[in-house]
Design an enzyme around this catalytic site. Structure first.
Site, PDB file in Angstrom:
ATOM      1  N   ASP A  35     -47.596 -31.479 -47.437  1.00  0.00           N
ATOM      2  CA  ASP A  35     -48.682 -32.450 -47.534  1.00  0.00           C
ATOM      3  C   ASP A  35     -49.942 -31.949 -46.836  1.00  0.00           C
ATOM      4  OD1 ASP A  35     -46.897 -33.958 -48.834  1.00  0.00           O
ATOM      5  OD2 ASP A  35     -46.663 -35.499 -47.277  1.00  0.00           O
ATOM      6  N   ALA A  36     -49.734 -31.249 -45.690  1.00  0.00           N
ATOM      7  CA  ALA A  36     -50.881 -30.794 -44.918  1.00  0.00           C
ATOM      8  C   ALA A  36     -51.762 -29.874 -45.761  1.00  0.00           C
ATOM      9  CB  ALA A  36     -50.422 -30.062 -43.660  1.00  0.00           C
ATOM     10  N   GLU A  37     -51.119 -29.031 -46.543  1.00  0.00           N
ATOM     11  CA  GLU A  37     -51.866 -28.101 -47.394  1.00  0.00           C
ATOM     12  C   GLU A  37     -52.599 -28.890 -48.487  1.00  0.00           C
ATOM     13  OE1 GLU A  37     -52.472 -24.993 -47.300  1.00  0.00           O
ATOM     14  OE2 GLU A  37     -52.796 -24.233 -49.333  1.00  0.00           O
ATOM     15  N   TYR A  38     -51.904 -29.859 -49.071  1.00  0.00           N
ATOM     16  CA  TYR A  38     -52.520 -30.696 -50.096  1.00  0.00           C
ATOM     17  C   TYR A  38     -53.755 -31.396 -49.520  1.00  0.00           C
ATOM     18  CZ  TYR A  38     -53.215 -34.297 -53.599  1.00  0.00           C
ATOM     19  OH  TYR A  38     -53.775 -35.111 -54.544  1.00  0.00           O
ATOM     20  N   SER A  84     -54.640 -46.501 -52.982  1.00  0.00           N
ATOM     21  CA  SER A  84     -54.199 -45.558 -51.965  1.00  0.00           C
ATOM     22  C   SER A  84     -54.902 -45.881 -50.654  1.00  0.00           C
ATOM     23  CB  SER A  84     -54.550 -44.164 -52.460  1.00  0.00           C
ATOM     24  OG  SER A  84     -54.077 -43.240 -51.547  1.00  0.00           O
ATOM     25  N   GLU A 126     -48.833 -50.977 -38.737  1.00  0.00           N
ATOM     26  CA  GLU A 126     -47.537 -50.735 -39.388  1.00  0.00           C
ATOM     27  C   GLU A 126     -47.265 -49.232 -39.432  1.00  0.00           C
ATOM     28  OE1 GLU A 126     -48.305 -52.346 -43.314  1.00  0.00           O
ATOM     29  OE2 GLU A 126     -49.417 -53.956 -42.326  1.00  0.00           O
ATOM     30  N   LYS A 128     -46.415 -45.788 -41.250  1.00  0.00           N
ATOM     31  CA  LYS A 128     -46.599 -45.329 -42.629  1.00  0.00           C
ATOM     32  C   LYS A 128     -45.339 -44.596 -43.059  1.00  0.00           C
ATOM     33  CE  LYS A 128     -49.962 -43.173 -45.700  1.00  0.00           C
ATOM     34  NZ  LYS A 128     -49.099 -42.360 -46.523  1.00  0.00           N
ATOM     35  N   ASP A 130     -42.643 -42.713 -45.286  1.00  0.00           N
ATOM     36  CA  ASP A 130     -42.809 -41.649 -46.265  1.00  0.00           C
ATOM     37  C   ASP A 130     -41.777 -41.812 -47.368  1.00  0.00           C
ATOM     38  OD1 ASP A 130     -44.274 -39.594 -47.103  1.00  0.00           O
ATOM     39  OD2 ASP A 130     -43.483 -38.105 -45.710  1.00  0.00           O
ATOM     40  N   ARG A 149     -45.836 -46.858 -58.690  1.00  0.00           N
ATOM     41  CA  ARG A 149     -47.277 -46.968 -58.662  1.00  0.00           C
ATOM     42  C   ARG A 149     -47.914 -46.224 -59.829  1.00  0.00           C
ATOM     43  NH1 ARG A 149     -51.177 -44.749 -53.909  1.00  0.00           N
ATOM     44  NH2 ARG A 149     -50.284 -42.767 -54.559  1.00  0.00           N
ATOM     45  N   TYR A 238     -44.982 -53.985 -47.453  1.00  0.00           N
ATOM     46  CA  TYR A 238     -46.191 -53.937 -46.633  1.00  0.00           C
ATOM     47  C   TYR A 238     -47.384 -54.657 -47.248  1.00  0.00           C
ATOM     48  CZ  TYR A 238     -46.932 -49.851 -49.670  1.00  0.00           C
ATOM     49  OH  TYR A 238     -47.043 -49.019 -50.744  1.00  0.00           O
ATOM     50  N   LYS A 303     -54.615 -52.217 -40.673  1.00  0.00           N
ATOM     51  CA  LYS A 303     -55.274 -53.068 -41.679  1.00  0.00           C
ATOM     52  C   LYS A 303     -56.006 -54.193 -40.966  1.00  0.00           C
ATOM     53  CE  LYS A 303     -51.554 -52.131 -44.890  1.00  0.00           C
ATOM     54  NZ  LYS A 303     -50.245 -52.585 -45.343  1.00  0.00           N
ATOM     55  N   LYS A 327     -52.929 -40.408 -39.524  1.00  0.00           N
ATOM     56  CA  LYS A 327     -51.821 -39.476 -39.717  1.00  0.00           C
ATOM     57  C   LYS A 327     -51.388 -38.830 -38.400  1.00  0.00           C
ATOM     58  CE  LYS A 327     -51.224 -39.013 -44.264  1.00  0.00           C
ATOM     59  NZ  LYS A 327     -51.170 -37.747 -44.819  1.00  0.00           N
ATOM     60  N   CYS A 421     -23.766  -3.245 -37.622  1.00  0.00           N
ATOM     61  CA  CYS A 421     -24.314  -4.140 -36.605  1.00  0.00           C
ATOM     62  C   CYS A 421     -25.559  -3.523 -35.982  1.00  0.00           C
ATOM     63  CB  CYS A 421     -23.254  -4.391 -35.541  1.00  0.00           C
ATOM     64  SG  CYS A 421     -23.896  -5.233 -34.090  1.00  0.00           S
ATOM     65  N   CYS A 424     -24.417  -2.624 -32.136  1.00  0.00           N
ATOM     66  CA  CYS A 424     -23.404  -1.626 -31.763  1.00  0.00           C
ATOM     67  C   CYS A 424     -23.056  -0.663 -32.895  1.00  0.00           C
ATOM     68  CB  CYS A 424     -22.142  -2.318 -31.269  1.00  0.00           C
ATOM     69  SG  CYS A 424     -21.195  -3.101 -32.587  1.00  0.00           S
ATOM     70  N   CYS A 451     -19.958  -8.996 -37.103  1.00  0.00           N
ATOM     71  CA  CYS A 451     -19.851  -7.636 -36.601  1.00  0.00           C
ATOM     72  C   CYS A 451     -18.416  -7.506 -36.100  1.00  0.00           C
ATOM     73  CB  CYS A 451     -20.844  -7.440 -35.460  1.00  0.00           C
ATOM     74  SG  CYS A 451     -20.375  -6.121 -34.325  1.00  0.00           S
ATOM     75  N   CYS A 457     -19.099  -4.557 -28.737  1.00  0.00           N
ATOM     76  CA  CYS A 457     -20.491  -4.802 -29.101  1.00  0.00           C
ATOM     77  C   CYS A 457     -21.178  -5.472 -27.918  1.00  0.00           C
ATOM     78  CB  CYS A 457     -20.562  -5.700 -30.340  1.00  0.00           C
ATOM     79  SG  CYS A 457     -22.246  -6.169 -30.770  1.00  0.00           S
TER      80      CYS A 457
HETATM   81  S1  IVH Z   1     -50.915 -50.147 -47.777  1.00  0.00           S
HETATM   82  C1  IVH Z   1     -54.333 -50.878 -50.557  1.00  0.00           C
HETATM   83  N1  IVH Z   1     -49.111 -49.884 -45.890  1.00  0.00           N
HETATM   84  O1  IVH Z   1     -48.934 -44.874 -48.285  1.00  0.00           O
HETATM   85  C2  IVH Z   1     -53.348 -50.467 -49.536  1.00  0.00           C
HETATM   86  N2  IVH Z   1     -49.200 -48.230 -47.581  1.00  0.00           N
HETATM   87  O2  IVH Z   1     -51.346 -43.315 -48.757  1.00  0.00           O
HETATM   88  C3  IVH Z   1     -52.241 -49.686 -50.112  1.00  0.00           C
HETATM   89  N3  IVH Z   1     -47.490 -46.483 -47.354  1.00  0.00           N
HETATM   90  O3  IVH Z   1     -49.343 -45.826 -51.621  1.00  0.00           O
HETATM   91  C4  IVH Z   1     -51.165 -49.236 -49.236  1.00  0.00           C
HETATM   92  N4  IVH Z   1     -46.532 -47.275 -45.548  1.00  0.00           N
HETATM   93  O4  IVH Z   1     -46.972 -45.657 -50.666  1.00  0.00           O
HETATM   94  C5  IVH Z   1     -49.634 -49.355 -47.003  1.00  0.00           C
HETATM   95  N5  IVH Z   1     -47.538 -49.800 -44.187  1.00  0.00           N
HETATM   96  C6  IVH Z   1     -48.067 -49.282 -45.287  1.00  0.00           C
HETATM   97  C7  IVH Z   1     -47.556 -48.099 -45.869  1.00  0.00           C
HETATM   98  C8  IVH Z   1     -48.151 -47.601 -47.014  1.00  0.00           C
HETATM   99  C9  IVH Z   1     -46.508 -46.330 -46.461  1.00  0.00           C
HETATM  100  C10 IVH Z   1     -47.748 -45.575 -48.483  1.00  0.00           C
HETATM  101  C11 IVH Z   1     -47.895 -46.269 -49.797  1.00  0.00           C
HETATM  102  C12 IVH Z   1     -49.278 -45.979 -50.247  1.00  0.00           C
HETATM  103  C13 IVH Z   1     -49.573 -44.717 -49.516  1.00  0.00           C
HETATM  104  C14 IVH Z   1     -51.055 -44.546 -49.331  1.00  0.00           C
END
Ligand code: IVH
Length: 795
Positions: A35-38, A84, A126, A128, A130, A149, A238, A303, A327, A421, A424, A451, A457
């Site tokens: 993900d970090a690369e993305y 997202s 909350e 996040k 995965d 989604r 969520y 939020k 993150k 080995c 040895c 070995c 050895c």
């Molecule tokens: S809220 C409009 N809350 O993260 C708000 N998303 O990067 C939409 N996710 O698609 C998302 N935990 O799959 C929300 N506590 C949380 C979450 C959460 C994981 C995921 C979710 C979302 C993605 C967004």
């Protein structure tokens, strides 16, 4: 080329790369970069587009929410788009988010103070999770549809699959829910569930998953809901989408609490805080507990708590202005595999270690990673020169998760195990796994290479000595790794027994030693000469035998001599000792080199004197049953019930072995093929002998065939030792012995002060005299018959 042309080229390149990653992530559930690369590529594209607004196009990945729906499922349109979240990577990003929120709400918040500080906003916090975002539609409290989604507007219909997720309510509980309620949340897999699934997959030769997120996504998007049902998936809600025919509370936290009261699972970590300071504290707290949470999270989500404020703030392109994902540092990074080296461990295992181009992962520079064994190298399809995904979680050793095959250079080289080995020069051999099943011995290739140099050895010798002297083994204080290395390098110690032959003149010569320290070390060595059996067994460093197994062996079998000669099948009677461990133990003691080392250690003059040796433990002696034993032989078509029938009909192993076809056919309801299989088994060379040898050893160790699995402690004569002497008339001594043993007694061959009772028939001699000398109670055959009759046993 103009600046704009270069930018346009880079933008095109980034877009196609991101599109490819999106496809792999959302459609194939098989991302090839972390993900970090993305995120890095994504941010680079965002920045370039911000600099060159004329190059923004609606099909840019920055303008979309997620991947396209895969085709195999029906389509679902999200009336309220599933959006997202914007990311905050740095603390400053979070502060900026909070500032934008307060600016956006300026008219609604109470006025700031004189020093420019504004009123604080209340946030819902909350974790996040995965996993995979889902939408769950409830109509009149009934779950009527589940969807992914997808691209945010169109997802896949996965109704049948979500119904199999055990914590998703099919019907809402309680009251007050709107007639139409769309619950949104994350379907995820716990760390433990993921490990268990991968283990099952590996055992079945099926594909394993790179991480819990892929496993969750792959499991939920199965065309066969039965597969989904077999996967350990969970929901955490969520948010919400459509709401009709009713209303929800007016805050995010209030809504999630209402969900909870309706039986919809929400996070236990849900918290309401004041201002960005509260968010920062929450981030720090969850971050500190990240490793101990049962599931993977990649950050936390903040939020704006009041829903009316959320409405006021609204959305920007793909993200709400009222929420942000803060993150955590990424645990997965990309780097290059420079080389694979091989390390030799204590048991001679030659293990591949990845040498990496140094890379920062979650705040630490990583330049090595474990590769476990060659099966793992093969599973990863690893080649030297490859770009790989490295993962570092908590204080776990960094691991190579995946190869980015698209980035393999033309000159990548395969990984080979060295023939000799690296320490040895001895031969390196692939371990064989010997398994006995269905009466046949099968040998397969193991994942481990060893070995063969043993203690010749230096690597194995050093590691063995370090283990031997360690605190939980022989506990020789002051014999640190560096000193062991010196002792080995100087040739003073060639085997553990040499430790006990060290002399003052030799030790004082070592680096860092003076008179006192020399004397202290020699004293510590001398003090270790009387270990318990368990410590000694552990100190030997038998592969797969940790402290617990060593204790178990010592407690159950009581003496080194018994442990040394125990047959693998007998060892498997110990709780938690499986076939493979039993073979390791047996092979270790069968090995001539090991025997020599042990004999040297036990050498009367220089060596160790084992303490606490004793008898076979009563509960071990009582755990063998004849049906259980037959079952253990693994004869095809003879399962537990068949074994029971045979045992009750023939009474002894010999009886079963001797039984011919006709005898077997008379066993009540024993299927013909079972009878046939039994005969074939015992007719095959070696099987009968081996079974009898195991039985003989069990007897020698004081085990007896109780007719059922009974714990000796519960038996009337448990803990008592009886001796039979002279001739018995009503029954043979063997039968009498079996009867006594079935009552929990141990029947011994000689009389001691601990003997509970001696049964003496006519012709009894020295044993009777000894019993009288020691005032051990004596009874005649009549007394024995009465006693047995009292327990319902007839002659
Ligand atoms: S809220 C409009 N809350 O993260 C708000 N998303 O990067 C939409 N996710 O698609 C998302 N935990 O799959 C929300 N506590 C949380 C979450 C959460 C994981 C995921 C979710 C979302 C993605 C967004």
């Amino acid at each position: 080329m103009t600046d704009t042309q270069t930018a346009a080229q880079r933008i095109a390149q980034l877009r196609s790369e991101l599109d490819a990653h999106n496809h792999r992530y959302y459609v194939l559930d098989e991302p090839s970069v972390p993900d970090a690369e993305y995120d890095r590529l994504f941010r680079e594209l965002q920045a370039l587009e911000a600099e060159h607004p004329e190059l923004v196009s609606i099909d840019s990945p920055t303008q979309r929410v997620g991947g396209a729906a895969a085709s195999a499922f029906g389509e679902v349109r999200h009336e309220v788009p599933m959006l997202s979240l914007g990311n905050a990577f740095l603390e400053q990003d979070l502060l900026d988010f909070d500032r934008r929120v307060r600016e956006g709400l300026a008219d609604l918040l109470p006025a700031g103070d004189l020093f420019g500080g504004g009123a604080e906003v209340e946030y819902s916090c909350e974790p996040k999770l995965d996993g995979l975002a889902v939408s769950l539609l409830y109509e009149n409290g009934q779950l009527v549809r589940g969807a992914t989604r997808g691209d945010g507007t169109t997802g896949e219909d996965i109704s049948a699959n979500v119904r199999t997720v055990r914590n998703i309510p099919l019907r809402l509980q309680g009251e007050g829910w709107p007639a139409v309620l769309e619950v949104r949340g994350e379907v995820f897999m716990s760390k433990a569930g993921f490990e268990a699934l991968n283990q099952r997959q590996a055992e079945a030769g099926a594909k394993t998953f790179a991480n819990p997120r892929n496993a969750a996504a792959g499991s939920l998007r199965q065309l066969d809901p039965k597969i989904t049902a077999s996967r350990p998936l969970e929901l955490c809600a969520y948010g919400f989408g459509r709401v009709e025919g009713g209303s929800l509370p007016d805050t995010q936290v209030g809504i999630l609490e209402a969900f909870k009261s309706w039986g919809v699972p929400v996070s236990r970590e849900l918290k309401r805080v004041q201002g960005v300071g509260g968010c920062q504290a929450y981030y720090a707290d969850i971050g500190a507990r990240r490793d101990s949470l049962a599931y993977e999270i990649d950050g936390v989500v903040f939020k704006v708590n009041r829903i009316d404020f959320q409405r006021e703030l609204g959305f920007r392109a793909r993200e709400p202005r009222w929420a942000v994902a803060h993150k955590f540092p990424a645990r997965e990074e990309l780097t290059e595999l420079l080389d694979v080296e091989f390390q030799v461990g204590r048991t001679g295992a030659v293990t591949p270690v990845a040498r990496l181009k140094p890379v920062q992962v979650a705040g630490v520079t990583v330049s090595n990673a474990t590769l476990h064994n060659m099966d793992e190298v093969a599973r990863l399809g690893l080649m030297i020169g490859d770009t790989v995904i490295i993962r570092r979680a908590g204080d776990v050793i960094p691991q190579v998760m995946q190869v980015v095959t698209e980035r393999r250079p033309a000159d990548a080289r395969p990984v080979h195990v060295p023939e000799h080995c690296p320490v040895c020069g001895s031969l390196v051999e692939r371990t064989q796994l010997v398994k006995r099943a269905k009466g046949r011995e099968s040998v397969s290739e193991g994942a481990i290479y060893r070995c063969v140099g043993r203690l010749f050895c230096q690597a194995q010798l050093k590691q063995s000595i370090i283990h031997f002297v360690s605190r939980r083994a022989m506990d020789i204080d002051g014999l640190g790794d560096k000193i062991v290395e010196q002792l080995v390098d100087k040739g003073l110690v060639k085997s553990p027994a040499d430790l006990y032959r060290l002399r003052y003149e030799q030790v004082i010569e070592l680096e860092g030693f003076a008179e006192l320290s020399t004397q202290n070390l020699l004293n510590a060595i001398a003090d270790s000469r009387k270990p318990s059996l368990a410590r000694f067994i552990y100190a030997l460093g038998i592969p797969d035998v940790g402290e617990e197994t060593a204790k178990l062996l010592a407690r159950a079998l009581g003496s080194l001599q018994r442990i040394q000669k125990a047959l693998p099948e007998v060892l498997t009677y110990l709780p938690d000792v499986g076939g493979e461990v039993a073979y390791e133990i047996h092979n270790f003691f069968a090995d001539e080199h090991n025997r020599k080392v042990i004999a040297e250690l036990l050498d009367a003059e220089h060596g160790v004197h084992l303490q606490e040796e004793g008898e076979v433990a009563a509960e071990f002696a009582a755990c063998a049953t004849l049906p259980g034993f037959i079952d253990k032989l693994n004869i095809p078509f003879i399962a537990a019930t068949g074994a029971e029938k045979l045992a009750s009909r023939f009474g002894s192993l010999e009886g079963i072995i001797r039984a011919d076809w006709l005898d077997l056919r008379q066993v009540d309801r024993l299927p013909e093929r079972a009878a046939k299989s039994l005969r074939e088994f015992f007719d095959a060379a070696g099987n009968a002998e081996r079974a009898l040898a195991i039985e003989a050893q069990l007897r020698e160790f004081g085990m007896h065939w109780a007719s059922e699995k009974k714990v000796a402690e519960g038996l009337p004569l448990a803990g008592q030792t009886w001796v039979l002497t002279g001739t018995l008339e009503a029954m043979s001594r063997d039968v009498a012995k079996e009867h006594l043993e079935s009552l929990g007694a141990k029947v011994a061959g000689s009389v001691s002060a601990k003997t509970h009772c001696v049964v003496a028939g006519p012709g009894a001699g020295s044993k009777l005299t000894k019993a009288q000398e020691l005032s051990v109670p004596v009874m005649d055959e009549e007394g024995l018959l009465k006693l047995l009759a009292g327990y319902g046993i007839g002659a």
